[in-house]
Each structure stands twice: as C-alpha cells, then as structure tokens.
Enzyme design. Sequence first.
Site, PDB file in Angstrom:
ATOM      1  CG  ASP A 182      -2.039  -0.949   1.196  1.00 38.18           C
ATOM      2  OD1 ASP A 182      -2.018  -1.833   0.323  1.00 38.18           O
ATOM      3  OD2 ASP A 182      -2.941  -0.828   2.039  1.00 38.18           O
ATOM      4  CG  ASP A 183       0.202   3.854   2.328  1.00 36.11           C
ATOM      5  OD1 ASP A 183      -0.960   3.561   1.994  1.00 36.11           O
ATOM      6  OD2 ASP A 183       0.541   4.029   3.518  1.00 36.11           O
ATOM      7  CG  HIS A 204      -4.452   2.805  -0.539  1.00 41.79           C
ATOM      8  ND1 HIS A 204      -5.349   2.162   0.284  1.00 41.79           N
ATOM      9  CD2 HIS A 204      -3.435   3.214   0.274  1.00 41.79           C
ATOM     10  CE1 HIS A 204      -4.899   2.194   1.534  1.00 41.79           C
ATOM     11  NE2 HIS A 204      -3.747   2.838   1.552  1.00 41.79           N
ATOM     12  CG  HIS A 210       2.460   0.121   4.174  1.00 41.51           C
ATOM     13  ND1 HIS A 210       2.197  -0.773   5.186  1.00 41.51           N
ATOM     14  CD2 HIS A 210       1.358   0.901   4.042  1.00 41.51           C
ATOM     15  CE1 HIS A 210       0.969  -0.533   5.649  1.00 41.51           C
ATOM     16  NE2 HIS A 210       0.434   0.470   4.980  1.00 41.51           N
ATOM     17  CG  HIS A 254      -3.581   7.155   2.957  1.00 40.53           C
ATOM     18  ND1 HIS A 254      -3.768   7.030   4.319  1.00 40.53           N
ATOM     19  CD2 HIS A 254      -3.271   5.921   2.507  1.00 40.53           C
ATOM     20  CE1 HIS A 254      -3.539   5.771   4.661  1.00 40.53           C
ATOM     21  NE2 HIS A 254      -3.250   5.077   3.583  1.00 40.53           N
TER      22      HIS A 254
HETATM   23 ZN   LIG Z   1      -2.580   3.201   3.235  1.00 41.58          ZN
END
Ligand SMILES: [Zn+2]
Length: 223
Positions: A40-41, A90, A187, A94
């Site tokens: 993620d991210d 995603h 991540h 955020h």
């Molecule tokens: Zn995230």
Amino acid sequence: MKKLLVVMAVCCSVCAIAFGKPAFYAQGSGDKKIVALSFDDGPGPYTARVLAILKEHAVQATFFMEGQQAQSRPQFVAAVKDGGHEIGNHTYSHINYYAYKKQDKEQVLTREILQAEQAIMRTTGVKPHLLRMPNGYSKGWARELVAQQGYEMVNWSFGCDWKKIPAAELYAVYAKNIHPGAIFLMHDGGKNRQTTVDMLPKLIDEIKRQGYDIVTVGQLLGI
Ligand SMILES: [Zn+2]
C-alpha cells in the site's frame, strides 16, 4: 476490524469469505494453499526494490496505489504493470475517514476514488477493480459508495509493517500468520519501509517452503 463485521456472509462464486453488505474481503476461502502479498501507499521510494525482490522470486503481488503518488511517479506505475502485478485503488490522498467529521464525506470519497483511478489509468489504461480504503476503513456508507463506483473492497488478514520493530521480528510475526487464503498487508510507500524490504525475501521463501502458491489478491479472491 472485527467489531465492524456485522454480517459474515458466505460466499461468492469461489467462496472467498465476504463480510458485510455490500461485501468486503479480508481473506480467501482457505480451501487452497494460496496467499497474496499486497503493498500500500506507493508507488514510493521503496517500490523499485520491492519489484526487484518479487521478480527475483518470480512472484506476482497487488499494489494498492495512492493516486497522488501514482501521479507523481508514473514510471513506477508502469514498472508495476510491466512486472505483471495487479494494481488496486487506495484513494487519492489517503484521508483518514475515522477522523473525518465533515458532512461531505461521500462527495470527498467519490472524488478521491475517481482522482486515484484517473491517475492510475493515465499510465496503465486499465481501471482497477479492487479498492482498499485508507486505514482499512470499512463502514457501511463507504462500502456502498465503493461498490457503486464499480470496486470490490479488500482489506487484509494480517499486516503490521508500520510498527517500529526490527526486520527479524517483523518476519517472525508475518511468518506466524501464513495460512490458506491469507492476504498480507505491507507498504512500499508513505514512510521508511526498510524493514519491509529487508524481511520480504525471507517471508517469500518461507511461504514457498510451506508449500503455498503466492497469487494476486484478485486471483486469491477469484474476483
Ligand atoms: Zn494506506
């Protein structure tokens, strides 16, 4: 997350375990020795190293990209796609919806989903079909909205690489959580992800040693 599981509904066509209505997923059905790795991210400063490790181990993973990162690093979006990996949405920036108190959260989330989608599609030309909310937010209004936008919402069965623990310990807790249908959260962006990169080769080796196949989240869920 368990507190939020109002209904445990079984099953979709391949019997992934679906929670809530509209459904969201946190693991596969458990009837096959398969697990999925998700990042993620990103794309971020660690994406290239994650990709190199995955390539070396001939493994495909799922990257839930943040729209603003995808926009500023299109070369890594392309590298993820070219590596044969799966790309999920995603959201754009955020936002933590647990802390979001304004009334316009539906509009904000709609915009965040579409902006991220556009940023990803600008490079890939393909609309993602999986979406992971920031912080694994899975309340009903967000599930409705995500479904309306044509996405399946996916969380994870285990993940803690944001904790400041040494790579060896991090590896040990991830390895303990290998089970049929597991979706691991890690991540490749957002913060310093050195420990994730350090433990990833060992984790992949251990998953394979235990006789599991590593597949994408979409393949694991059959969606
Ligand atoms: Zn995230």
